[in-house]
Design a protein around this motif. Structure first.
Motif, short mmCIF file in Angstrom:
data_model
loop_
_atom_site.label_atom_id
_atom_site.label_comp_id
_atom_site.label_asym_id
_atom_site.label_seq_id
_atom_site.Cartn_x
_atom_site.Cartn_y
_atom_site.Cartn_z
N ILE A 42 0.81 -1.22 0.00
CA ILE A 42 0.00 0.00 0.00
C ILE A 42 0.84 1.27 0.00
O ILE A 42 0.28 2.36 -0.09
N CYS A 43 2.16 1.15 0.12
CA CYS A 43 3.03 2.33 0.11
C CYS A 43 3.56 2.58 -1.30
O CYS A 43 4.02 1.65 -1.97
N ALA A 44 3.53 3.83 -1.74
CA ALA A 44 4.12 4.15 -3.03
C ALA A 44 5.60 3.81 -3.04
O ALA A 44 6.14 3.28 -4.01
N VAL A 45 6.27 4.10 -1.93
CA VAL A 45 7.70 3.81 -1.77
C VAL A 45 7.88 3.22 -0.37
O VAL A 45 7.41 3.80 0.60
N SER A 46 8.55 2.09 -0.27
CA SER A 46 8.84 1.51 1.04
C SER A 46 10.30 1.07 1.10
O SER A 46 10.82 0.50 0.15
N VAL A 47 10.94 1.36 2.22
CA VAL A 47 12.33 0.99 2.46
C VAL A 47 12.37 0.18 3.75
O VAL A 47 12.03 0.69 4.82
N LEU A 48 12.74 -1.10 3.64
CA LEU A 48 12.76 -1.98 4.81
C LEU A 48 14.12 -2.64 4.96
O LEU A 48 14.53 -3.43 4.11
N PRO A 49 14.85 -2.33 6.03
CA PRO A 49 16.12 -3.01 6.28
C PRO A 49 15.90 -4.50 6.57
O PRO A 49 14.84 -4.90 7.07
N VAL A 50 16.89 -5.33 6.26
CA VAL A 50 16.82 -6.77 6.53
C VAL A 50 18.12 -7.23 7.15
O VAL A 50 19.18 -6.64 6.93
N ALA A 51 18.05 -8.30 7.94
CA ALA A 51 19.26 -8.86 8.56
C ALA A 51 20.15 -9.54 7.54
O ALA A 51 21.37 -9.55 7.67
N ASN A 52 19.54 -10.15 6.52
CA ASN A 52 20.23 -10.82 5.43
C ASN A 52 21.13 -11.95 5.90
O ASN A 52 22.36 -11.89 5.82
N ALA A 53 20.51 -13.02 6.38
CA ALA A 53 21.27 -14.20 6.79
C ALA A 53 20.36 -15.43 6.70
O ALA A 53 19.17 -15.36 7.03
N GLY A 54 20.94 -16.53 6.26
CA GLY A 54 20.27 -17.82 6.27
C GLY A 54 21.11 -18.83 7.01
O GLY A 54 22.33 -18.89 6.81
N ARG A 108 12.62 11.82 2.14
CA ARG A 108 12.19 11.99 0.76
C ARG A 108 12.02 13.46 0.44
O ARG A 108 11.48 14.23 1.25
N ASP A 109 12.46 13.82 -0.73
CA ASP A 109 12.30 15.18 -1.23
C ASP A 109 11.94 15.06 -2.71
O ASP A 109 12.81 14.96 -3.56
N GLY A 110 10.64 14.99 -2.99
CA GLY A 110 10.21 14.78 -4.36
C GLY A 110 10.67 13.42 -4.85
O GLY A 110 10.46 12.40 -4.19
N PRO A 111 11.36 13.38 -6.01
CA PRO A 111 11.83 12.10 -6.55
C PRO A 111 13.13 11.63 -5.92
O PRO A 111 13.67 10.60 -6.31
N HIS A 112 13.65 12.38 -4.94
CA HIS A 112 14.94 12.04 -4.33
C HIS A 112 14.71 11.32 -2.99
O HIS A 112 13.89 11.74 -2.17
N LEU A 113 15.47 10.27 -2.78
CA LEU A 113 15.36 9.44 -1.58
C LEU A 113 16.74 9.34 -0.97
O LEU A 113 17.71 8.98 -1.65
N THR A 114 16.86 9.70 0.29
CA THR A 114 18.13 9.61 0.99
C THR A 114 17.98 8.65 2.16
O THR A 114 17.04 8.75 2.94
N ILE A 115 18.91 7.72 2.26
CA ILE A 115 18.85 6.67 3.27
C ILE A 115 20.13 6.70 4.09
O ILE A 115 21.23 6.65 3.52
N ALA A 116 20.00 6.78 5.39
CA ALA A 116 21.15 6.69 6.29
C ALA A 116 21.02 5.43 7.12
O ALA A 116 19.95 5.14 7.66
N GLY A 117 22.10 4.68 7.23
CA GLY A 117 22.10 3.44 7.98
C GLY A 117 23.51 2.92 8.14
O GLY A 117 24.47 3.56 7.71
N PRO A 118 23.67 1.75 8.73
CA PRO A 118 25.02 1.22 8.96
C PRO A 118 25.68 0.77 7.67
O PRO A 118 25.02 0.22 6.78
N ARG A 119 26.96 1.01 7.56
CA ARG A 119 27.72 0.52 6.40
C ARG A 119 27.59 -0.99 6.30
O ARG A 119 27.72 -1.71 7.28
N GLY A 120 27.27 -1.48 5.11
CA GLY A 120 27.05 -2.91 4.91
C GLY A 120 25.64 -3.35 5.19
O GLY A 120 25.29 -4.52 4.97
N GLY A 121 24.79 -2.44 5.69
CA GLY A 121 23.40 -2.77 5.94
C GLY A 121 22.66 -3.07 4.64
O GLY A 121 22.98 -2.48 3.59
N VAL A 122 21.70 -3.96 4.70
CA VAL A 122 20.97 -4.39 3.51
C VAL A 122 19.51 -3.97 3.66
O VAL A 122 18.94 -4.05 4.76
N LEU A 123 18.91 -3.53 2.58
CA LEU A 123 17.52 -3.08 2.61
C LEU A 123 16.80 -3.56 1.35
O LEU A 123 17.41 -3.86 0.33
N ARG A 124 15.48 -3.64 1.47
CA ARG A 124 14.61 -3.95 0.34
C ARG A 124 13.78 -2.71 0.03
O ARG A 124 13.10 -2.17 0.91
#
Length: 612
Positions: free
Chosen positions: A206-218, A513-529
């Motif tokens: 339902i979100c036009a834009v969604s950013v979700l961090p993940v642990a990324n491990a199996g 978010r600023d219009g069409p621009h998206l800025t993401i801050a998080g830990p180096r090496g962090g993974v997101l969907r």
């Protein structure tokens, strides 16, 4: 960017609930846990205390967990404007108010009741389309789901069906409202802990834009291996390996086969050691015999991702099996001694409790004898009367110094419920934890007895034989399913996954978010969907500060998996893919001519039955 990141408002999800309604009391905590694990910023609003709908400025999505829509109905004009402007609303629990029918894509019951087809099965879950990508095409049998207890509502013809019963009765649908959309769940399934992934992917839907961090491990773990595995093999296995006893089979066939399968799928196994199944008080000569078991030789020959502790013997680490903490410490001390005698290397840093049962006294004893152990691997969804068998990911409540990393799925058999639970965990947390036993192959039902509670319910052979798929190939199908649905997932050992999980749960993220621009801050090496739905964003035009791990798309969304190469990334969104500008102009002209609203239309769209 025209403004500093900290000046940009973060995405916030509004959670509406009503503390005086009939929704089960565990539903809200389960929802909050799902959002917290997915690192979703949310604001809670109790309609029982304040029936006025709060301001929707800066709210990217509303999750409604109540069966009483009378209070929100009073603000329906404002909700309509919010949705038309691109907002999203998900009704996570069955509820109906006539004023909401149009917004939620519901046909008023008096208009369709006489036309509902008979014979619809009322149970199970099926996901026919691509709106919830982790679950696309999966089915969960009726015996594995709770009663939906829905209202039997019918979606409008234009709605996109995203979930049904096994018999095809609509359970969830998405409905376009201007530039926004709603999702309605006519089922109480999302109140269950195991459905956290459905909540998260519904939110992304339902979100036009969604950013979700993940642990990324199996992680794939083997309990009770190496161990003195005796017993008898079932005829269907013994027939293929005449003259082999159980210990030889597990050491010379089963484990080498597993290692070859793991190499094909790019994974290895964390193995959990048990030294003895003898009764308490057995003499030390039994210890030496167990350490000489062929399973220990197999580990030395073929290796493992790592070894962890399952126990000296298989007694549950709790009061009852032990008469106090001193007896627990003595048994654990024997395990520590046996570890050294067997030459297993450095002391373990993770522990799988026998029977997945333990208590606070047992964990105190474990910490005293094995201070190296920092990760506890029980189970996520076990018996409801045993709190230790229903652990979530994070600090262990009875000993917070330990990280609880429970296993969500188990076994060799590629059952529907294994695939569903694996993908729900991955969708919500970006982590998959699975375990199996060597003697799964020997746990078969008696003749003429249903095998639902058995680990080899169809009495399969080990390798495919005589036209019957073996458990080895069944396990391979599980790995293939996970690899295909989450190709970005990084397989590792338990000690490799634990810090990823810890970092994920403790990390701080900011999305501006600023219009069409998206800025993401998080830990180096962090993974997101990152999911871009077609309202209007569809593609990434530029990206800086990230590495692309995976990209997939349907007709109305694109899904990216990205890794931060620094602590900040800048993305530019665009709807102009190949022929994008032309298609948009045509779509606008068609919409103006017909007065129709734009609506979601994924590649494998499933429509509601048109009412007669």
């Amino acid at each position: 960017m025209s403004r500093d990141l900290q000046a940009l408002p973060p995405d916030v999800t509004l959670v509406l609930h009503h503390s005086g309604d009939d929704v089960p009391p565990w539903a809200l905590p389960n929802l909050q846990t799902a959002l917290a694990k997915a690192r979703v910023a949310y604001r809670l609003h109790d309609l029982a205390h304040d029936p006025a709908l709060p301001a929707l400025d800066g709210v990217t999505a509303v999750l409604c967990l109540t069966n009483d829509l009378s209070a929100p109905a009073a603000a329906l004009p404002r909700i309509g404007r919010y949705l038309s402007g691109g907002g999203g609303w998900a009704q996570l629990y069955p509820a109906r108010h006539p004023a909401f029918d149009e917004v939620l894509g519901i046909v008023p019951p008096e208009r369709f009741a006489a036309a509902v087809a008979a014979g619809h099965q009322g149970g199970g879950l099926h996901f026919p389309g691509m709106a919830l990508p982790s679950f696309q095409g999966l089915s969960l049998p009726e015996r594995q789901t709770i009663s939906h207890q829905g209202l039997g509502l019918q979606p409008v013809y234009e709605a996109q069906i995203i979930a049904t019963t096994i018999g095809g009765k609509p359970l969830a649908w998405r409905h376009a409202v201007g530039q926004g959309c709603t999702v309605y769940w006519d089922s109480i399934a999302l109140t269950e802990q195991r459905c956290a992934g459905l909540i998260i992917e519904t939110l992304q839907c339902i979100c036009a834009v969604s950013v979700l961090p993940v642990a990324n491990a199996g992680v794939v773990q083997i309990d009770d291996f190496p161990a003195p595995l005796g017993g008898t093999l079932p005829d269907v296995v013994q027939a293929a390996y005449p003259g082999m006893d159980a210990d030889q089979f597990y050491s010379q066939v089963w484990y080498p086969d597993l290692k070859r399968l793991g190499r094909r799928h790019g994974l290895d196994y964390s193995c959990y050691v048990t030294f003895s199944y003898a009764l308490p008080g057995a003499s030390d000569h039994i210890l030496a015999h167990e350490a000489a078991s062929q399973t220990f030789a197999a580990i030395r020959q073929h290796g493992a991702a790592e070894l962890g502790l399952h126990g000296f013997d298989h007694r549950y680490l709790k009061l009852g099996p032990f008469d106090g903490e001193p007896a627990m410490r003595a048994a654990l001390a024997r395990a520590r001694e046996a570890w050294g005698r067997a030459g297993l290397g450095a002391m373990p840093n993770s522990y799988v409790p026998p029977g997945n049962e333990y208590d606070a006294t047992g964990l105190a004893a474990l910490g005293a004898v094995f201070p190296e152990i920092t990760t506890l691997c029980g189970v996520f969804n076990g018996r409801r009367d045993k709190p230790e068998q229903n652990r979530d990911f994070g600090p262990e409540p009875w000993r917070p110094a330990l990280l609880a990393m429970p296993r969500v799925t188990a076994g060799h058999e590629c059952r529907d419920e294994v695939q569903f639970d694996a993908m729900s965990q991955i969708a919500s947390l970006g982590l998959w934890t699975h375990f199996l036993h060597a003697d799964d192959v020997a746990d078969i039902p008696g003749r003429g007895v249903a095998g639902y509670d058995k680990r080899n319910p169809a009495a399969r052979p080990w390798r495919t034989r005589g036209g019957q798929t073996g458990l080895l190939d069944q396990l391979g199908q599980i790995f293939t399913t996970v690899r295909r649905r989450a190709p970005w997932l990084q397989f590792t050992s338990t000690s490799g996954a634990a810090p990823r999980l810890q970092r994920h749960l403790e990390s701080r993220w900011h999305v501006g978010r600023d219009g069409p621009h998206l800025t993401i801050a998080g830990p180096r090496g962090g993974v997101l969907r990152l999911r871009l739905n077609g309202r209007p964003w569809r593609h990434l035009a530029t990206r800086e500060g990230v590495r692309l791990l995976d990209e997939s798309s349907a007709e109305d969304y694109t899904l990216y998996c990205l890794e931060l190469t620094g602590d900040r990334a800048t993305l530019t969104l665009s709807e102009h893919g190949p022929m994008g500008r032309v298609s948009r102009r045509l779509r606008d002209r068609i919409g103006q001519a017909s007065g129709a609203r734009n609506r979601p239309s994924p590649a494998s769209v499933t429509r509601a039955a048109k009412p007669s």
